[in-house]
Motif scaffolding. Structure first.
Motif, short mmCIF file in Angstrom:
data_model
loop_
_atom_site.label_atom_id
_atom_site.label_comp_id
_atom_site.label_asym_id
_atom_site.label_seq_id
_atom_site.Cartn_x
_atom_site.Cartn_y
_atom_site.Cartn_z
N GLN A 219 0.83 -1.20 0.00
CA GLN A 219 0.00 0.00 0.00
C GLN A 219 0.87 1.26 0.00
N PRO A 220 1.55 1.53 -1.11
CA PRO A 220 2.38 2.74 -1.14
C PRO A 220 1.49 3.98 -1.05
N GLY A 221 1.85 4.86 -0.16
CA GLY A 221 1.08 6.09 0.04
C GLY A 221 1.46 7.16 -0.96
N PRO A 222 0.84 8.32 -0.86
CA PRO A 222 1.12 9.41 -1.79
C PRO A 222 2.57 9.88 -1.70
N HIS A 223 3.20 9.72 -0.54
CA HIS A 223 4.61 10.11 -0.40
C HIS A 223 5.52 9.27 -1.30
N ASN B 54 4.72 15.15 0.66
CA ASN B 54 3.53 14.31 0.72
C ASN B 54 3.53 13.33 1.89
#
Length: 103
Positions: A29-33, A78
């Motif tokens: 689940q890679p985040g927006p960062h 981010n």
């Protein structure tokens, strides 16, 4: 790198592989960062190999500073708490660094 540094002893130019890891890390689940940092590299025209433990891209060494800056800027803007980045001369780069004292 500044233009005047091209004549620095041992500098040969070539391709660098940048490997980077952006935290916080959530498996699958890679985040927006993470996603925005990868997108910034891709917008500069470089492909990113997105892996489970980090990402990498190959860039001309005279563009490495620009690409690294984009990674740091977008990751921290981010929500990243840590960005680890390493650079290594690409394995297929024929411009190997000079041995110490031989340049």
């Amino acid at each position: 790198m500044h233009d005047g540094e091209r004549g620095v002893r041992g500098y040969h130019g070539g391709v660098l592989t940048l490997e980077f890891t952006i935290e916080p890390f959530v498996e699958g689940q890679p985040g927006p960062h993470v996603l925005r940092a990868v997108a910034a590299v891709e917008q500069l025209g470089y492909s990113v190999e997105f892996g489970p433990f980090g990402s990498s891209c190959s860039v001309p060494d005279d563009r490495a500073e620009l690409v690294a800056g984009a990674i740091f800027r977008e990751a921290f803007a981010n929500g990243a708490s840590v960005v680890s980045l390493s650079a290594e001369r690409a394995a297929d780069d024929n411009n190997e660094p000079a041995a110490p004292g031989l340049a």
